[in-house]
Design an enzyme around this catalytic site. Structure first.
Site, PDB file in Angstrom:
ATOM      1  N   TYR A 102       0.862  -1.199   0.000  1.00 36.01           N
ATOM      2  CA  TYR A 102       0.000   0.000   0.000  1.00 36.01           C
ATOM      3  C   TYR A 102       0.889   1.236   0.000  1.00 36.01           C
ATOM      4  O   TYR A 102       1.840   1.327   0.794  1.00 36.01           O
ATOM      5  CB  TYR A 102      -0.905   0.017   1.235  1.00 36.01           C
ATOM      6  CG  TYR A 102      -1.752   1.276   1.326  1.00 36.01           C
ATOM      7  CD1 TYR A 102      -3.033   1.315   0.789  1.00 36.01           C
ATOM      8  CD2 TYR A 102      -1.248   2.442   1.911  1.00 36.01           C
ATOM      9  CE1 TYR A 102      -3.802   2.469   0.837  1.00 36.01           C
ATOM     10  CE2 TYR A 102      -2.007   3.601   1.965  1.00 36.01           C
ATOM     11  CZ  TYR A 102      -3.277   3.609   1.421  1.00 36.01           C
ATOM     12  OH  TYR A 102      -4.026   4.761   1.470  1.00 36.01           O
ATOM     13  N   GLU A 190      -3.203   7.480  -4.466  1.00 34.87           N
ATOM     14  CA  GLU A 190      -3.084   6.214  -3.744  1.00 34.87           C
ATOM     15  C   GLU A 190      -2.857   5.058  -4.705  1.00 34.87           C
ATOM     16  O   GLU A 190      -3.510   4.979  -5.744  1.00 34.87           O
ATOM     17  CB  GLU A 190      -4.370   5.968  -2.939  1.00 34.87           C
ATOM     18  CG  GLU A 190      -4.355   4.704  -2.108  1.00 34.87           C
ATOM     19  CD  GLU A 190      -5.742   4.395  -1.526  1.00 34.87           C
ATOM     20  OE1 GLU A 190      -5.943   4.653  -0.333  1.00 34.87           O
ATOM     21  OE2 GLU A 190      -6.610   3.913  -2.276  1.00 34.87           O
TER      22      GLU A 190
END
Ligand code: GDP
Ligand code: MN
Length: 381
Positions: A102, A190
């Site tokens: 992530y 992201e």
């Protein structure tokens, strides 16, 4: 403004972030053609403004153009969390996935700085990771004058136990993602997951990006990327009418003039034990027609059990607002209780108009909030 995955990834790529080759298809046959062009082994991905598409069946691997066509036929038209899929992204499959990471750049409002956030527990819901294993999330703040520094990405790479031979590439990727974030006035860029492929390379297979609405005038190209079909009906209508509207989860609808007053109205509702259903600022000088539109917006939310009007007349005139409320109520059939607090310019005239229409008024904001909470609670029982 929310971007689609394909739009986000293209902007990432402009700054050097590695992404798979891909194309956007609107029909199964188009998906088939693109899959062939891309070499046959592809991922077919729903393009909707929500995460968790994988779990919902909106991301499918296909190993031939035929399979891509079948996958697109299954995904197009699907409903994912209230969003209808009109487009699919056809991406070349990653050559094997060894690990999912992530990585995000976002604004830390508390510290008033951009922040890089990363975790080796990628691929899953980051909120879940933050809850269950917060020690697996690494965060560093970026000084905008200095940009991302080497020691910062080293700290993250070390914490995530990223293979040593990827540290240099990881540093460059974070710098590039940050550059994309800064250049486009984003509030979020992201990548979840950033994968380590079977060939030992980093690849951004998913992308999410939010651009600050207030900066869109500086980015006409991004403003054009807005996908009108994908926005909640209520927010689309509000924007058309020049009303600042954000839907929330409570049951007390709020119509207020001025953003600051709208915020404090929500605070006061909460102080008296209620939950606001929305933020709504009708702006200065709101005319009757605009008030009617705003009221329709508020009442289109079926959770609303009471509506609180809090109008402080400056440029906005109390009698105009009162007429707007009456006009709106003529058009809308509703038995939702409404409480009005009017103060300032022409408040007296406004109150008279409302009183003659049998509407409940309040002299102070506290009284209005208390009445609204009571009305909403009464409706629940
Ligand atoms: P999300 O569920 O909306 O976040 O969509 P993602 O783009 O993150 O896809 C969900 C999952 O699909 C990822 O976590 C991956 O495990 C998988 N996935 C996405 N792209 C590929 C790919 O190119 N190859 C493989 N094998 N899996 C992929
Ligand atoms: Mn994802």
């Amino acid at each position: 403004m929310n971007l689609h995955e394909y739009q986000a990834k293209r902007l990432f790529a402009e700054h050097g972030v590695p992404i798979p080759d891909g194309k956007v298809a609107r029909s199964p046959s188009e998906a088939r053609d693109f899959a062939r062009e891309l070499g046959g082994r592809v991922v077919v991905k729903a393009q909707v403004h929500t995460g968790g598409r994988g779990k919902a069946g909106g991301v499918r691997l296909a190993n031939s153009p035929n399979e891509a066509e079948e996958a697109a036929a299954l995904i197009l038209g699907m409903d994912i969390k209230g969003f209808t899929v009109n487009k699919v992204l056809i991406d070349q499959q990653a050559p094997g996935i060894d690990q999912e990471i992530y990585l995000a750049v976002l604004i830390d409002r508390g510290r008033r700085l951009p922040m890089i956030m990363a975790s080796a527990a990628g691929g899953m819901d980051i909120e879940e990771v933050a809850e269950s294993t917060p020690e697996e999330i690494f965060k560093v703040h970026v000084n905008p004058d200095l940009g991302v520094r080497g020691y910062q990405t080293t700290y993250i790479a070390d914490g995530m136990e990223l293979p040593r031979e990827l540290w240099r590439d990881f540093h460059k990727l974070v710098v590039d993602l940050y550059a994309c974030f800064a250049a486009n006035d984003a509030s979020l860029t992201e990548v979840n997951p950033l994968v380590i492929t079977g060939e030992g390379k980093l690849l951004a297979v998913d992308g999410k990006m939010i651009v600050d609405d207030n900066a869109l005038s500086r980015h006409p190209r991004i403003a054009e990327m807005r996908d009108i079909e994908e926005e909640p009906e209520s927010e689309r209508e509000a924007r058309k009418a020049g009303i600042n509207f954000i839907k929330l989860d409570g049951n007390i609808g709020c119509m207020v003039n001025g953003a600051g007053l709208a915020m404090s109205t929500m605070d006061i509702i909460k102080l008296f034990g209620g939950e606001p259903a929305n933020f709504l600022d009708i702006g200065g000088g709101a005319k009757a027609e605009q008030v009617a539109t705003a009221l329709r917006l508020i009442l289109s939310d079926e959770n609303v059990e009471a509506v609180l009007f809090n109008i402080f007349g400056g440029i906005t005139r109390g009698d105009e607002v009162a007429r707007g409320i009456i006009t709106a109520l003529d058009q809308i059939d509703t038995d939702v209780p409404m409480i009005v607090r009017l103060a300032g310019t022409n408040a007296e005239e406004g109150r008279e108009i409302l009183a003659s229409a049998q509407m409940e008024t309040a002299a102070t904001l506290s009284e209005a909030a208390r009445k609204a909470v009571a009305a909403a609670n009464g409706a629940q029982e």
